[in-house]
Design an enzyme around this catalytic site. Structure first.
Site, short mmCIF file in Angstrom:
data_model
loop_
_atom_site.label_atom_id
_atom_site.label_comp_id
_atom_site.label_asym_id
_atom_site.label_seq_id
_atom_site.Cartn_x
_atom_site.Cartn_y
_atom_site.Cartn_z
N SER A 189 52.33 77.95 27.58
CA SER A 189 53.73 78.09 27.19
C SER A 189 54.22 79.47 27.59
O SER A 189 53.51 80.47 27.42
CB SER A 189 53.89 77.90 25.68
OG SER A 189 55.23 78.02 25.29
N HIS A 203 61.92 79.11 31.08
CA HIS A 203 60.95 78.65 30.10
C HIS A 203 60.13 77.53 30.71
O HIS A 203 60.66 76.68 31.43
CB HIS A 203 61.67 78.12 28.85
CG HIS A 203 60.85 77.16 28.04
ND1 HIS A 203 61.00 75.78 28.13
CD2 HIS A 203 59.85 77.35 27.14
CE1 HIS A 203 60.15 75.18 27.32
NE2 HIS A 203 59.44 76.10 26.71
N TYR A 206 53.52 73.21 29.33
CA TYR A 206 52.82 71.97 29.67
C TYR A 206 51.65 71.82 28.72
O TYR A 206 50.90 72.77 28.48
CB TYR A 206 52.38 71.97 31.14
CG TYR A 206 53.60 71.89 32.04
CD1 TYR A 206 54.23 70.66 32.26
CD2 TYR A 206 54.15 73.03 32.59
CE1 TYR A 206 55.38 70.58 33.03
CE2 TYR A 206 55.31 72.97 33.36
CZ TYR A 206 55.91 71.74 33.57
OH TYR A 206 57.06 71.66 34.31
N GLY A 359 52.98 76.34 8.31
CA GLY A 359 52.33 77.62 8.02
C GLY A 359 51.74 78.29 9.22
O GLY A 359 50.76 79.03 9.11
N GLY A 360 52.30 78.06 10.40
CA GLY A 360 51.79 78.71 11.60
C GLY A 360 52.07 80.20 11.62
O GLY A 360 52.89 80.72 10.85
N ARG A 361 51.42 80.89 12.50
CA ARG A 361 51.57 82.34 12.61
C ARG A 361 52.97 82.67 13.13
O ARG A 361 53.40 82.20 14.16
CB ARG A 361 50.50 82.88 13.57
CG ARG A 361 50.50 84.39 13.72
CD ARG A 361 49.25 84.80 14.50
NE ARG A 361 49.21 86.23 14.70
CZ ARG A 361 49.68 86.84 15.78
NH1 ARG A 361 50.22 86.12 16.75
NH2 ARG A 361 49.60 88.15 15.90
N ILE A 362 53.70 83.51 12.40
CA ILE A 362 55.10 83.74 12.71
C ILE A 362 55.30 84.35 14.09
O ILE A 362 56.26 84.04 14.80
CB ILE A 362 55.77 84.61 11.61
CG1 ILE A 362 57.30 84.54 11.72
CG2 ILE A 362 55.29 86.05 11.68
CD1 ILE A 362 57.85 83.19 11.41
N GLU A 363 54.38 85.22 14.53
CA GLU A 363 54.50 85.81 15.86
C GLU A 363 54.35 84.74 16.94
O GLU A 363 54.96 84.81 18.00
CB GLU A 363 53.45 86.91 16.06
CG GLU A 363 53.60 88.09 15.11
CD GLU A 363 54.85 88.91 15.39
OE1 GLU A 363 55.49 88.69 16.44
OE2 GLU A 363 55.20 89.76 14.57
N SER A 364 53.53 83.74 16.65
CA SER A 364 53.37 82.63 17.59
C SER A 364 54.64 81.81 17.67
O SER A 364 55.09 81.44 18.75
CB SER A 364 52.22 81.73 17.14
OG SER A 364 51.05 82.47 16.92
#
Length: 413
Positions: A189, A203, A206, A359-364
């Site tokens: 990504s 952007h 895949y 709840g994923g990592r915010i930076e991600s």
């Protein structure tokens, strides 16, 4: 959620919001991988239903990452507990070949961007997860040409609730077992924001997705699908640039199926649509999701061709526009268009909303956002101006190349 530092708007009718992160070098793209969890109608003939997923914020479907000091040879597990996939980690498996492809694409795109930038270098973070999988996050920030460029790969093992599986695979409704369903997702990504307002943002993403349940598990058959796309988001229209970009996408599609480009071009226009503005985020490209109605090997090759087309589609444009003189007014318009980019990603993008809900990592999750964006109250470009032309093209999508255009486009002169 908003970025860590968000400045307060000024008292005037014009407000500028610098979207800066406390740890911009530690970005991953997990949120962009399971975009297939959810579906939307792309045309009147589509068999997909318009559906969404409601997951409690406390439901952690992907384990927290662990920083690593070295890149592993592979993020695949040696054995997949609870799956029938004793083949899934072997070198010739689809999982292994897809991982190899996305890591090669990350390397080639980062090298091309560093060469164009001249002074900027990508910072790399490698991470893993206790249950298997991991990723490599690379970010170039405040370079000579690029304000921010992230190119990330992830290979993730996780668990989805049954309602998520039903949303992703509506044809299996009524046959899903009651418990959580293991899944595997891998993808590359990237979002690239240049400094020059005449150089477009691009952007691409895949990905490959599998439900990881054994074949003989009642109600949870092993499923797989591919998704992704590449799209262009300029602030100003240079028709030869847009035609070049679309012709490269068409060339990649035509190698596999002549119906792909018109089908996926429309899908892209429909997906990157900001409903509350009644306009598209940009000038499109190609986009597809939940794709498994063709041979698996063909779709793997197709995804590879599309990912490898990013450099020839984008680098000639950025080389041509990166040094174009511009004014403060040009920069302000670019910032306004970036505001649209932010609105789409935070409100409508399935990967972003999935990451926030699980709840994923915010930076991600916020990797795609630019360093700065702008909102003006009731801004209306002058009719007939270059800004108006861009807005008109975002409201009324155009066919940039004719259906009979050749599959081997020439580069930008």
């Amino acid at each position: 959620m908003l970025p860590a530092i968000l400045s307060s708007p000024s008292s005037s009718s014009t407000s500028t919001f610098p979207l800066r992160y406390s740890s911009p070098s530690s970005l991953t793209n997990l949120s962009s991988l399971p975009l297939t969890i959810g579906c939307r109608r792309t045309s009147k003939k589509s068999t997909h239903n318009n559906c969404s997923i409601r997951v409690q914020a406390s439901s952690r479907m992907i384990e927290k990452e662990t920083p690593e000091t070295e890149r592993p040879h592979t993020f695949l597990r040696e054995s997949d507990e609870g799956s029938s996939g004793d083949e899934s980690s072997k070198p010739n498996s689809v999982r292994a070949r897809f991982e190899k492809m996305i890591r090669e694409v990350q390397d080639s795109v980062c090298a091309a961007l560093e060469e164009v930038d001249g002074g900027g270098k990508f910072k790399e973070d490698v991470w893993s997860r206790p249950g298997g999988g991991g990723g490599i996050s690379r970010v170039l920030q405040d370079g000579d040409v690029f304000e921010k460029a992230g190119v990330n790969v992830s290979v993730v093992y996780g668990v989805m609730p049954p309602e998520a599986y039903r949303a992703a695979r509506p044809v299996d409704n009524g046959n899903t077992k009651p418990g959580p369903i293991p899944f595997f997702a891998a993808g590359v990504s990237s979002v690239i924001h240049p400094k020059n307002p005449f150089a477009p943002t691009v952007h691409f993403n895949y990905r490959y997705f599998e439900t990881d349940a054994p074949k003989d598990t009642p109600g949870a058959p092993r499923q797989w699908w591919f998704g992704g796309g590449t799209d262009l988001t300029p602030a100003y229209i240079f028709e030869e640039d847009v035609k070049h970009f679309h012709s490269v996408q068409k060339g990649a599609c035509d190698k596999f199926d002549a119906s792909f480009y018109p089908r996926f071009k429309k899908w892209c226009d429909d997906y990157f649509y900001i409903k509350h503005r009644d306009e598209r985020r940009g000038l499109g490209g190609i986009f597809f999701d939940d794709l498994n109605d063709y041979d698996q090997e063909m779709l793997l090759s197709f995804s590879t061709e599309c990912a490898n087309s990013v450099i020839p589609a984008y680098i000639p444009i950025i080389e041509k526009r990166k040094d174009t003189p511009f004014t403060d007014e040009h920069k302000a318009w670019q910032q306004l268009r970036r505001g649209r980019y932010v609105e789409f990603n935070l409100v409508y993008d399935r990967g972003t909303t999935f990451g926030l809900k699980t709840g994923g990592r915010i930076e991600s999750i916020l990797v795609s956002l630019p360093l700065s964006a702008r909102w003006e109250y009731d801004h209306q470009p002058v009719e007939g101006s270059e800004e108006w032309k861009l807005l008109d093209a975002c409201i009324n999508p155009k066919e940039w190349i004719s259906p009979s255009f050749g599959s081997h486009p020439e580069g930008i002169e």
